[in-house]
Write an enzyme that holds these catalytic residues in place. Structure first.
Site, short mmCIF file in Angstrom:
data_model
loop_
_atom_site.label_atom_id
_atom_site.label_comp_id
_atom_site.label_asym_id
_atom_site.label_seq_id
_atom_site.Cartn_x
_atom_site.Cartn_y
_atom_site.Cartn_z
N SER A 63 46.95 34.93 34.95
CA SER A 63 45.80 34.94 35.86
C SER A 63 45.11 33.57 35.83
CB SER A 63 44.85 36.08 35.48
OG SER A 63 43.89 36.28 36.51
N GLU A 81 49.40 43.88 42.05
CA GLU A 81 48.34 42.94 41.70
C GLU A 81 46.99 43.40 42.23
OE1 GLU A 81 48.50 40.60 39.64
OE2 GLU A 81 50.57 39.88 39.53
N HIS A 111 47.51 44.10 37.81
CA HIS A 111 47.23 42.74 37.36
C HIS A 111 46.96 42.74 35.86
CE1 HIS A 111 46.02 38.60 37.76
NE2 HIS A 111 44.83 38.85 37.23
#
Length: 521
Positions: free
Chosen positions: A215, A330, A431
């Protein structure tokens, strides 16, 4: 007699080694600033809370990282340092840090070295959290598992939010490089320089450094690849779900970021840089929750001499092998549709409302054939807009101009239910779901009810990462063959799940359109 004497010498050496590697005996390392004393745990030496820059407080708030003052005697390195200033935004972050402070520039090292002269490969990992949260002490980033695979592992703290990415005309004026902002990235750069200078003392090889992150940590990896300041500080890069190359969210210029900084200063009634530096850290942090500002990467003319996309297009990035990918979920379909029912009518309506003239082209490639398909297509669209497209573009551009191998993955294993969870469980890999799997840290996260299949997936994914860190190629004995990305062609990518296999990317048309639309802005 000579044989007996030799056996005695070997026995003494073994006893000395044993005494230096058992629990309760503390390893000592000499680094450039002084001597550190760490801890052993089952043969792995750890050194936590190592300062790699001076505390960025007072006159050093919003300055490039300053040198650490050498210390006398032995410095204990048996506990994590403080985490960077941040609000409690993400409920999945489990810290072991020594509180929270502006004084946060510390790193942590785990090493399997026996003699500390082995020249082992090195992993430097940057945490995620949107550049507004996170810490190197989080359980999911723990370096012990990777160290057990023969890798010296480092986690790095860096400044966040307004403390890490604030620009202001007075800061630019006082700066020796005539820029401001990007202090968090400069912190990472300082840590990489520290690794080059000192990792040999831990048994690591400074010529075999791989940087990685998830990320915002993956954004950071792409940032370090982009910046000319970081070249030659690492030989490989791993990106998990994130890159600065999406271009549908353009990075502000220095002038724009300075104006943003002036607006913030006005909001907190600070008329000068001196008054801003005089404000307590807690007050500044609280103000970021009220003020509509995005303190993030800035095209400052120093760390970033140009937009990252332009740098990659002309092949001016770090020419290193890249392993990169993203997850199947995600973002959720509700990230696009909100509370609206997932049907074709609502899907088309929202795309038309949000994207205007671009909507017709988007609906040609994001085209559910029935109401039942809307959830998946909307999930894909939301995930692409959030982070997948930028990650794809990073890998695609690097395959064209980087002159180095690129390996792309698609991670699909959903996390299992939480131990006491009720309600809906994600059907895809959300995610950040892959972190514990990739780093071999399922046992450190006791929130989830891990199943044997999860450990199977983790073993495969960690093995790929370990091979890449050691050799810059993820392939190895007993693993499905992972082909390289071929420039300009639909990529062969590794689909990582209980059944891990190489597949051809399915939606290149979507990403090529997003590329066309973002470049047109």
């Amino acid at each position: 007699m000579k044989t007996i004497l030799g056996m005695l010498i070997v026995l003494v050496m073994q006893l000395v080694y044993a005494q230096n590697t058992v629990e309760g005996v503390h390893p000592r390392i000499k680094v450039s600033e002084g001597t550190l004393e760490g801890q052993y745990k089952s043969g792995i030496a750890s050194f936590k809370g190592i300062p790699f820059a001076a505390p960025p407080v007072g006159k050093f708030r919003w300055r490039e990282p300053q040198p650490v003052q050498p210390w006398q005697g032995v410095r204990k390195a048996d506990r994590f340092g403080p985490r960077a200033m941040q609000r409690p935004i993400f409920d999945d972050m489990q810290f072991r840090s020594d509180g929270m402070s502006e004084d946060c520039l510390y790193l942590n090292v785990w090493t399997p070295a026996k003699t500390f002269k082995e020249k082992l490969p090195v992993l430097v990992y940057f945490y995620g959290g949107g550049l507004i949260a996170g810490d190197g002490s989080e359980f999911r980033y723990d370096g012990e598992s990777m160290a057990r695979k023969g890798i010296v592992t480092v986690t790095v703290n860096y400044r966040l939010n307004i403390f890490g990415f604030f620009s202001h005309p007075e800061l630019t004026s006082e700066s020796p490089y005539h820029a401001s902002g990007n202090y968090g990235f400069l912190d990472q750069l300082a840590a990489l320089k520290w690794v080059q200078q000192n990792i040999g003392a831990f048994g690591g090889d400074p010529t075999k450094v791989t940087i990685a992150g998830e990320s915002a940590g993956s954004y950071s990896v792409s940032a370090q690849m982009t910046s000319p300041l970081a070249k030659k500080l690492f030989r490989g890069a791993i990106g998990e779900s994130g890159a600065l190359l999406d271009n549908h969210r353009p990075r502000p210029s220095l002038a724009e970021a300075e104006q943003n900084g002036l607006a913030f200063a006005k909001a907190v009634q600070a008329n000068s840089l001196a008054e801003l530096r005089a404000l307590p850290a807690e007050e500044l942090l609280a103000a970021t929750a009220k003020f509509d500002a995005n303190f993030s990467a800035t095209i400052d003319g120093y760390f970033f001499p140009d937009d990252p996309v332009s740098i990659f297009k002309r092949g001016a990035q770090a020419k290193v092998p890249l392993l990169v990918g993203w997850n199947t979920e995600e973002s959720n379909y509700r990230g696009l549709l909100g509370d609206k029912a997932p049907n074709i009518a609502n899907f088309n309506q929202i795309i038309n409302e949000r994207f205007g003239k671009q909507a017709a082209q988007l609906l040609q490639v994001y085209k559910p054939q029935s109401d039942e398909e809307v959830k998946q297509v909307a999930t894909d669209f939301a995930g692409d807009q959030f982070i997948a497209y930028g990650t794809w573009r990073w890998s695609d551009l690097h395959s064209q101009t980087g002159n180095q191998p690129v390996y792309r993955y698609h991670y699909a294993r959903p996390r299992p239910a939480m131990r006491h969870q009720t309600g809906e469980i994600a059907t895809g890999a959300v995610h950040s779901a892959e972190i514990e799997y990739a780093l071999g840290n399922l046992p450190t996260n006791r929130v989830y009810n891990w199943q044997p299949e999860d450990y199977q997936v983790s073993a495969i994914m960690q093995a790929y990462f370990v091979n890449f860190i050691k050799t810059t190629d993820p392939n190895g004995l007993g693993l499905p063959v992972w082909p390289r990305v071929k420039a300009g062609e639909p990529a062969q990518l590794m689909h990582i799940d209980v059944e891990t296999k190489s597949i051809t990317e399915q939606h290149r048309d979507r990403y090529l359109l997003l590329e066309k639309l973002s470049d047109a802005k």
